[in-house]
Every structure is written in C-alpha cells, then in structure tokens.
Write a protein that holds these residues in place. Structure first.
Motif, short mmCIF file in Angstrom:
data_model
loop_
_atom_site.label_atom_id
_atom_site.label_comp_id
_atom_site.label_asym_id
_atom_site.label_seq_id
_atom_site.Cartn_x
_atom_site.Cartn_y
_atom_site.Cartn_z
N THR A 97 19.24 -5.03 -49.65
CA THR A 97 19.94 -3.60 -49.99
C THR A 97 21.56 -4.38 -51.02
OG1 THR A 97 21.41 -3.25 -48.13
CG2 THR A 97 19.46 -2.38 -48.19
N ALA A 98 21.14 -3.52 -51.95
CA ALA A 98 22.51 -3.73 -52.88
C ALA A 98 23.52 -4.38 -52.28
CB ALA A 98 23.13 -3.10 -54.07
N ASP A 99 24.22 -4.46 -50.98
CA ASP A 99 25.09 -4.41 -49.99
C ASP A 99 24.93 -6.07 -49.73
OD1 ASP A 99 26.47 -1.35 -50.74
OD2 ASP A 99 25.59 -0.49 -48.97
N GLU A 100 23.79 -5.66 -49.42
CA GLU A 100 23.59 -7.45 -48.76
C GLU A 100 23.95 -7.89 -49.62
OE1 GLU A 100 20.47 -6.85 -45.46
OE2 GLU A 100 19.88 -6.46 -47.49
N MET A 101 23.83 -7.76 -51.48
CA MET A 101 23.92 -9.04 -52.22
C MET A 101 25.01 -8.82 -53.10
SD MET A 101 20.16 -8.70 -53.56
CE MET A 101 20.43 -7.38 -53.84
N ILE A 102 25.91 -7.57 -53.12
CA ILE A 102 26.61 -8.29 -54.44
C ILE A 102 28.13 -7.33 -54.22
CG2 ILE A 102 24.84 -7.86 -56.43
CD1 ILE A 102 25.31 -4.75 -56.39
N ALA A 103 28.56 -7.98 -55.32
CA ALA A 103 29.88 -7.82 -55.31
C ALA A 103 30.38 -6.06 -54.94
CB ALA A 103 31.16 -7.96 -56.00
N ARG A 301 19.71 -14.49 -49.95
CA ARG A 301 20.33 -13.78 -50.18
C ARG A 301 21.95 -14.18 -51.46
NH1 ARG A 301 25.43 -11.33 -47.63
NH2 ARG A 301 24.99 -13.38 -46.12
N VAL A 302 22.75 -14.92 -50.67
CA VAL A 302 24.13 -15.61 -51.33
C VAL A 302 24.29 -15.45 -52.85
CG1 VAL A 302 26.20 -16.90 -51.25
CG2 VAL A 302 25.03 -15.94 -48.89
N GLU A 303 23.45 -16.43 -52.75
CA GLU A 303 22.73 -16.82 -54.49
C GLU A 303 22.27 -16.28 -54.80
OE1 GLU A 303 22.60 -20.71 -50.98
OE2 GLU A 303 21.81 -18.33 -51.75
N ILE A 304 21.74 -14.86 -54.59
CA ILE A 304 21.27 -13.78 -55.49
C ILE A 304 22.16 -13.52 -56.14
CG2 ILE A 304 19.73 -12.40 -55.35
CD1 ILE A 304 18.02 -13.50 -53.73
N LYS A 306 25.36 -14.14 -56.43
CA LYS A 306 26.45 -14.81 -57.24
C LYS A 306 25.14 -14.61 -58.31
CE LYS A 306 28.51 -18.47 -53.79
NZ LYS A 306 29.32 -18.35 -54.75
N PHE A 307 24.69 -14.66 -58.73
CA PHE A 307 24.05 -14.92 -59.85
C PHE A 307 24.10 -13.44 -60.40
CE2 PHE A 307 19.78 -13.72 -63.09
CZ PHE A 307 20.40 -14.57 -63.76
N LEU A 308 23.13 -12.16 -59.61
CA LEU A 308 23.34 -10.52 -59.85
C LEU A 308 24.42 -10.43 -60.31
CD1 LEU A 308 21.21 -8.74 -57.75
CD2 LEU A 308 20.80 -10.12 -59.96
N ASP A 309 25.91 -10.40 -59.38
CA ASP A 309 27.03 -10.52 -60.15
C ASP A 309 27.78 -11.30 -61.44
OD1 ASP A 309 28.18 -8.38 -57.23
OD2 ASP A 309 29.04 -10.25 -56.79
N PHE A 310 27.00 -12.28 -61.52
CA PHE A 310 27.16 -12.60 -63.67
C PHE A 310 26.76 -12.44 -64.08
CE2 PHE A 310 26.45 -15.65 -65.98
CZ PHE A 310 27.43 -16.64 -66.20
N ALA A 311 24.90 -11.90 -63.24
CA ALA A 311 24.25 -10.90 -64.76
C ALA A 311 25.19 -9.59 -64.98
CB ALA A 311 23.03 -10.63 -64.39
N TYR A 312 25.55 -8.56 -64.46
CA TYR A 312 26.83 -7.77 -64.88
C TYR A 312 28.31 -7.98 -64.99
CZ TYR A 312 22.05 -5.32 -62.49
OH TYR A 312 20.82 -4.80 -63.00
#
Length: 405
Positions: A97-103, A301-304, A306-312
């Motif tokens: 879920t988004a809550d599990e990945m992104i800020a 999960r953590v690395e994904i 980090k990447f998604l936060d950066f991509a957005y």
C-alpha cells in the motif's frame, strides 16, 4: 529500517540492493523514448542514495502490461512497475500500500480524484503517475482547404470527413481500434453517445443500447462510407495514426496533449474541440491516468519507497509532463503548470482533468477486461460484422470477470 538491513535480500549478496523498474514508453521513437527519462532519474537517485541501484526496462504500451503480467506469473515480479492497471495485483496481495512505501507528504500531494481512482477497498495501491484528457484534433490546414469549420456533432464529423475524402485526404477520420490503446478510443466514443463502460452504480454495462448505437454509427457512417482511410481500424494502432497526423495525412482523430506537441513540431496547425456527440459536444471528457506500484516479492519496501518519494519530486513530475505534454498528478506540480505561461496550450486539458471520466481502475477485473477490449473491439466495425454481438461478447466476459472478484 535502513538500506543495509533491507539489502540482506539482494541478489548480489554484497549488501547493495538493485531495484528493477519496468515502465511504459511514451515516446514515438528512439529520440524521445521514456528510457532516457528513467535512466536520468535513476542516475540522480543512485547518486543521492548510495547502496541502491535501479535497473530500468521500458516496453511499448502495446506490450508493457502483458510483460509485467508474465513476470509476475513466472515469480519474477519487478520491484516497481509503471503500467496501466493495478487492482488485480492488489487483490492478489502482491503490492505494498502507499502507506507502507511513501512519505505522507508524497501521498497527500496527489490530486484527490486520482487518489480515489487508485484505491482498492479503501487503500491506495496505484500511485497516479501521469494523466491526460482527450479532445478531438483536426488539421486546420486541411479543414481550411476544404472550406470546413470545427465539427460540433456526429453529423458534422461524417460530412466533414466526406469533404476531406473528396479533397484527397488519406485518412479523413483516423480510427485506431488496433490493440495498442483501443480501450481509450472506445471509451471516448462511448461517452460521446451517452454511454460508458459502467452504469450509474459502477457495474459493467458495455453492451448497453447507447453503446451498441455508437458502434453501429461508427460502422455505418464512418467505416462503411470509406472515411477512415486505407488501414482498417482493427489494424490501425494509435502510434501509426498519430504519426500519420503529424505528416498531414489525417483530417481528424482523437488525441492527447503529446500529439499536439509532435504535430506542431512538424508544422501542422492543430485545432482542438471536445469530441462531438449526437447533438453537440460531449459533456465531460475522458481522462486517462497511468500508475506506479511497488511489488512485495523481493522485499524491498524501504528502497521502493525512497525511489518513489524521489520520483514524485516536482522537478521530476514536471520534467516528464513537459517532455510529453501530459498532465502532472500532484497538486503542487499542477499549480506550477497553471502558473506557467509556457504551458498555456495545456491549460484546457488541465482544467478538464478533475471532472473527467476515467477507466474503472479500482476493479480487479479491469486489466482482463481492457485486454478483451483491445483484442476484440476492432472487429465490431468491420464490414458485415455485428457491433452488438461483439459488445455482448466483451460484456459477458467482463461480467464473468467481475463476478469472480
């Protein structure tokens, strides 16, 4: 949680993590392939996040959803996928879920209508990546030569296309119902006839009387009168239709902002209006959103995240939107685009996005139904075919898939 801790599951055993990213190609060729964008984002991310590498694979829209499905089926899911559907993977518990990945700041920045579309059972699994709305494009030069004004109704489309054919235009109305993105072309036409993929309560209604009437009109009034050009709609993919438009060979077609940019580069003066309906312009437009998702299989999960936060980050969101004349999916990037006069040609598309009609993304059956539409819908307008029979077949498969959710 740290990169080192999560890195225990890495393939190379060295403590580093390699994220596998599979994305769709929005480009029209090697010069503007999306691979260049993702490679650039990956390099910048890797520099800011030592110990995390990103391996990028890009496939055409014709292939990318199927490629990811085959990877998942083979037990080789990517860590991150940027594709067209997510709900079936969410239902199968294969996604974070988004809550599990992104800020929180990343998730709260998505446009509300797109956030809602990305949810399954009230949880956000599909992160909106980029969006667009669709308008009818017409070649102003060809229209002026034929003495025509902008079409407002279906009767206008038919009569304008006939005039364009008479003046020697190769594709008076390009109708791409090949497998590349015919689910989008189909929805635009269904909306123009007062129908759609679902009814008022969200159930599939693909074979409704309104939808059948729309495809009977396409078969009889466009295809049957020889107004769609030398390539049968079933064999015509969107990319080929767009390429023909940029060459000045198409009078009208349904397009999105990227086509506007490409056509103007080639000296085509583009007119744009809402898709004409039975009695006037279609009320509301079709919206399209594509999705990012993180797969659980590799445990990154953590690395994904980090990447998604950066991509957005705004700079990345706007860079992609700028490159392809698409619409950003975050509030901050949308506000920046609205305030920038350089993006004035996109403002009409941007204004239509909040109230546009999207695919039923939240249905776990949508990926399967979308593929069925891609495979079959082109045959509905062939000479001698029964549009109703084709729509009934697609609808039957859709309801069966929905009942299995």
């Amino acid at each position: 949680m740290t990169v080192t801790l999560s890195g225990c599951a890495s393939d190379d055993g060295g403590g580093d993590v390699t994220l596998r990213l599979v994305a769709a190609d929005y480009g029209t060729g090697a010069e503007n392939t999306s691979k260049k964008y993702w490679d650039d984002v990956a390099v910048k991310f890797e520099k800011a996040n030592p110990g995390i590498d990103v391996d990028v694979s890009v496939y055409s829209w014709k292939d990318v959803d199927r490629e990811v499905a085959e990877m998942v089926k083979a037990g080789k899911a990517p860590d991150i996928a940027q594709i067209g559907a997510f709900a079936d993977y969410a239902q199968a518990d294969k996604l974070y879920t988004a809550d599990e990945m992104i800020a929180i700041r990343t998730g709260s920045n998505f446009l509300p209508s797109l956030t809602y579309a990305g949810e399954v059972d009230g949880k956000l699994y599909g992160l909106p990546f980029v969006a667009s709305t669709r308008l009818l494009f017409y070649n102003k030069g060809l229209f002026d030569k034929a003495g025509l004004g902008a079409p407002q109704t279906r009767d206008d489309i038919r009569s304008d296309a006939a005039a364009l054919k008479k003046s020697g235009v190769t594709y008076p109305f390009a109708l791409p119902l090949g497998q590349e993105e015919s689910q989008a072309e189909t929805l635009m036409w269904l909306l123009s006839g007062g129908g759609g993929y679902t009814d008022e309560v969200g159930n599939y209604d693909i074979d409704s009387p309104a939808n059948v009437a729309t495809f009977q009109w396409l078969q009889n009034d466009l295809v049957g009168k020889g107004l769609t050009g030398p390539v049968a709609p079933k064999e015509l993919d969107r990319a080929k239709a767009f390429d023909a438009f940029t060459k000045g060979e198409v009078g009208m077609l349904n397009g999105h902002p990227t086509l506007m940019q490409e056509a103007e580069k080639k000296g085509i003066e583009v007119g744009m209006v809402p898709l004409p309906g039975i009695d006037g312009p279609t009320k509301g437009s079709m919206g399209v959103a594509d999705w990012m998702m993180g797969f659980k299989q590799n445990g990154h999960r953590v690395e994904i995240g980090k990447f998604l936060d950066f991509a957005y980050k705004d700079e990345n969101v706007l860079a992609f939107a700028d490159q392809y004349d698409l619409l950003p999916v975050t509030s901050s990037a949308s506000l920046a685009m609205e305030a920038d006069s350089r993006h004035e040609p996109l403002h009409e598309f941007l204004a239509a996005l909040p109230n546009s009609q999207l695919y039923p993304f939240g249905k776990t059956s949508w990926a399967q139904v979308s593929e069925s539409i891609k495979e079959k819908i082109g045959s509905a307008v062939e000479p001698g075919a029964s549009p109703e029979s084709v729509l009934v077949q697609i609808a039957s498969q859709a309801r069966q898939a929905e009942s299995a959710e």
